[in-house]
Each structure stands twice: as C-alpha cells, then as structure tokens.
Design an enzyme around this catalytic site. Structure first.
Site, mmCIF file in Angstrom:
data_model
loop_
_atom_site.group_PDB
_atom_site.id
_atom_site.type_symbol
_atom_site.label_atom_id
_atom_site.label_comp_id
_atom_site.label_asym_id
_atom_site.label_seq_id
_atom_site.Cartn_x
_atom_site.Cartn_y
_atom_site.Cartn_z
ATOM 1 N N HIS A 84 0.836 -1.208 0.000
ATOM 2 C CA HIS A 84 0.000 0.000 0.000
ATOM 3 C C HIS A 84 0.867 1.252 0.000
ATOM 4 O O HIS A 84 1.874 1.318 0.710
ATOM 5 C CB HIS A 84 -0.852 0.050 1.273
ATOM 6 C CG HIS A 84 -2.102 -0.762 1.245
ATOM 7 N ND1 HIS A 84 -2.099 -2.134 1.321
ATOM 8 C CD2 HIS A 84 -3.408 -0.400 1.171
ATOM 9 C CE1 HIS A 84 -3.363 -2.564 1.303
ATOM 10 N NE2 HIS A 84 -4.176 -1.537 1.211
ATOM 11 N N ASN B 2 8.161 -3.929 3.368
ATOM 12 C CA ASN B 2 6.746 -3.625 3.594
ATOM 13 C C ASN B 2 6.313 -3.983 5.010
ATOM 14 O O ASN B 2 5.597 -3.224 5.666
ATOM 15 C CB ASN B 2 5.896 -4.378 2.568
ATOM 16 C CG ASN B 2 4.421 -4.038 2.664
ATOM 17 O OD1 ASN B 2 4.061 -2.890 2.864
ATOM 18 N ND2 ASN B 2 3.576 -5.045 2.524
ATOM 19 N N GLU C 151 13.872 15.118 -4.351
ATOM 20 C CA GLU C 151 13.573 15.995 -5.491
ATOM 21 C C GLU C 151 14.632 15.865 -6.578
ATOM 22 O O GLU C 151 14.322 15.869 -7.775
ATOM 23 C CB GLU C 151 13.452 17.447 -5.015
ATOM 24 C CG GLU C 151 12.215 17.674 -4.149
ATOM 25 C CD GLU C 151 11.994 19.135 -3.777
ATOM 26 O OE1 GLU C 151 12.957 19.945 -3.891
ATOM 27 O OE2 GLU C 151 10.870 19.475 -3.371
ATOM 28 N N ASP D 66 8.779 18.462 -7.328
ATOM 29 C CA ASP D 66 8.890 19.522 -6.331
ATOM 30 C C ASP D 66 7.866 19.228 -5.244
ATOM 31 O O ASP D 66 6.668 19.470 -5.424
ATOM 32 C CB ASP D 66 8.654 20.899 -6.959
ATOM 33 C CG ASP D 66 8.813 22.028 -5.947
ATOM 34 O OD1 ASP D 66 9.141 21.742 -4.765
ATOM 35 O OD2 ASP D 66 8.607 23.194 -6.323
ATOM 36 N N GLN E 55 10.525 26.091 2.301
ATOM 37 C CA GLN E 55 10.921 24.840 1.629
ATOM 38 C C GLN E 55 12.435 24.652 1.710
ATOM 39 O O GLN E 55 12.920 23.558 1.990
ATOM 40 C CB GLN E 55 10.523 24.866 0.152
ATOM 41 C CG GLN E 55 9.060 24.604 -0.113
ATOM 42 C CD GLN E 55 8.793 24.506 -1.615
ATOM 43 O OE1 GLN E 55 9.287 23.609 -2.287
ATOM 44 N NE2 GLN E 55 8.012 25.441 -2.125
ATOM 45 N N GLU F 182 13.513 21.307 3.530
ATOM 46 C CA GLU F 182 13.834 20.241 2.574
ATOM 47 C C GLU F 182 15.307 19.869 2.594
ATOM 48 O O GLU F 182 15.708 18.852 2.024
ATOM 49 C CB GLU F 182 13.375 20.657 1.174
ATOM 50 C CG GLU F 182 11.855 20.786 1.103
ATOM 51 C CD GLU F 182 11.322 21.192 -0.254
ATOM 52 O OE1 GLU F 182 12.130 21.465 -1.171
ATOM 53 O OE2 GLU F 182 10.085 21.231 -0.401
#
Ligand code: MN
Length: 283
Positions: A119, A150, A253, A259, A269, A273
């Site tokens: 998922h 997972n 990114e 983005d 950001q 980031e």
C-alpha cells in the site's frame, strides 16, 4: 421595538460571522486536503499524459504511471478523524475508472511474484468507514514491495504516523517510488506480470507534522518537523528501524525531478527540505 429588531439582527450577524472560517470549512473538501501541500509532478487528468495522470479520490490523490503500472506518488492527509476500528477490507481489486484501453492492474498481477502488494496510502490510515478502507485496496495504490521492507521499517513508520495522529497531530504525507529493479522473496526482478508492472528500486516517504489547528499552510515554519525516508526495495530490512533510512526532501527531489511541498513559501521549503530528521522513531 424598532431598536429591538435591529439589535436582534446584529446579534444574528455576529453569530453567523463567528461560524465562518474561510480556510477550513465545516465540511472540508477532502480531495483538496490530500494535496494541500502541492502537486509534486504537476500531474493532470489529461489522458495524453498517461505517465503522470492525476487521480483524486476522497481518501488520497495520486499521479499514476501507465507504463510502470504503479503510482509515481500518492498524497494524503491524516489526523485522528480518519482513525477508527473498521477492519482491513482486503478487497484488492483493479481501479476500473482508468481511461479506456489502459491495462487495469489486478490482484493476480502480483500473485506469485515474490513481492507484496505494498500500500502507498495505508489501509490503517482509513479505518472509520468501510468504503474509505476499501478505497486503499485499489491496485493503483500499490507498488511491488520487498516483503521485508513492507512488513518491516515501512510498516513501522506507518504505525508511528498513526500514533502521532492519535496524539493530536495532523500529517501531510507524500509517498512514492523511483528507479527500476528490486529483490523480493523470489530474487531480483525489474518487472512483474509479464512486464506490465515495474518493480521500483526504492520507495520514499515525506511526512509533514503539525499540531492540530487551522490554516495549516500558514502555520508551517522552519521548525516544523518533516520526516523523509528512502528505503531500497531489497529483502534485507526485516528488523531495521525506519530511522536508518532518513534522508532529505532535496535528495528525493533531485532523484525524481519532483517539487514536493511546492505550496509552501520557497524560503521555508529551502530550510525544511535540506534537513534530515533526527527525532524519535517510536511513540
Ligand atoms: Mn519542494
């Protein structure tokens, strides 16, 4: 009498103004909430763009990649109001609303592959009503994921997110995958289902965490906690903590060309980031 009417009118006005909260309506537009932080790849609903095809559901939003048969990314919102006691519906099934002629990945495409139907938006994040939980079992929400990932660090990070939601936080979560080639229970593979589904090389996740409140975009600061991980799709992670896989959004990114969190001011950001989370990894 005239003045009484006037003051009643003013009272009524005052009440109706108090109720209005322009940024967060009484009945929030769930589809909007799922992508409040932005559209990482500028996905659209144009069928001419089949490998960056936007699908928005009340439960999550995603960019679908027809060639790979998996999402590029999935974005959703989580707070305690999404958490209840509905059991896993387990109704893995094709998403039949794909544009005509597109292969609809099915449960059977994964059977015997050695990879889990992993998922993206977890079943456990949508447990108040059965229909919401069931929506997480559309195959457009899955990637072929090494079982040890997972069921190991990936699952533990999902559990940690829900514990934060229960403790009064709201979370904006974006997850995706990149690259080709992973190792499941049957060894290395680049695709499954006779080439219809790509096996990604890694799965990543970025989680922005705010205390419950309103006007969420405007409350994100340079100190807001942002957890980012990238986990190789290899069957060697059973007992490792997700904390070992922490990285930066910048790294995601650079690798993907997306983005993330583009709805936030550039100055925020650039700080968030570039940072690797060092916070706790369990409740
Ligand atoms: Mn960004």
């Amino acid at each position: 009498m005239k003045y009484l009417h006037l003051s009643l009118l003013l009272l009524l006005l005052a009440f109706s103004c108090e109720k209005k909260e322009p940024d967060e309506p009484m009945t929030p537009d769930l589809e909007e909430f799922n992508m409040l932080m932005g559209n990482p790849s500028q996905a659209t609903k144009e069928t001419s763009n089949p490998n960056n095809y936007l699908i928005t559901l009340p439960q999550y939003a995603l960019s679908y990649n027809r060639t790979r048969g998996i999402p590029n990314w999935v974005s959703w919102y989580l707070n305690s109001t999404w958490l209840g006691d509905v059991s896993r519906q387990e109704d893995f099934r094709p998403y039949t609303d794909l544009p005509a002629g597109w292969h609809q990945v099915s449960n059977f495409d994964y059977i015997g592959s050695g990879f889990d139907r992993g998922h993206s938006c977890p079943s456990g994040d949508r447990t108040v009503i059965a229909a919401d939980n069931s929506a997480t079992f559309y195959m457009i929400n899955m990637i072929p994921q090494a079982p040890q990932v997972n069921q190991g660090p990936w699952e533990k990070l999902e559990t940690y997110c829900r514990s934060l939601a229960r403790r009064g936080f709201e979370l904006y979560i974006i997850t995706g995958s990149y690259g080709t080639g992973g190792t499941g229970n049957n060894g290395y593979a680049t695709t499954i289902a006779g080439g219809k589904v790509a096996v990604p090389a890694a799965a990543w996740k970025a989680i922005l965490i705010l205390p419950i409140g309103q006007n969420d975009l405007s409350r994100v600061t340079e100190n807001t906690r942002l957890i980012t991980v990238a986990i190789p799709n290899e069957n060697t992670a059973a007992n490792l903590s997700w904390g070992n896989y922490r990285t930066t959004v910048n790294q995601i990114e650079i690798t993907t060309g997306y983005d993330l969190f583009s709805a936030l001011p550039a100055s925020i950001q650039s700080v968030l980031e570039a940072r690797t989370d060092t916070g706790p990894t369990e409740e």
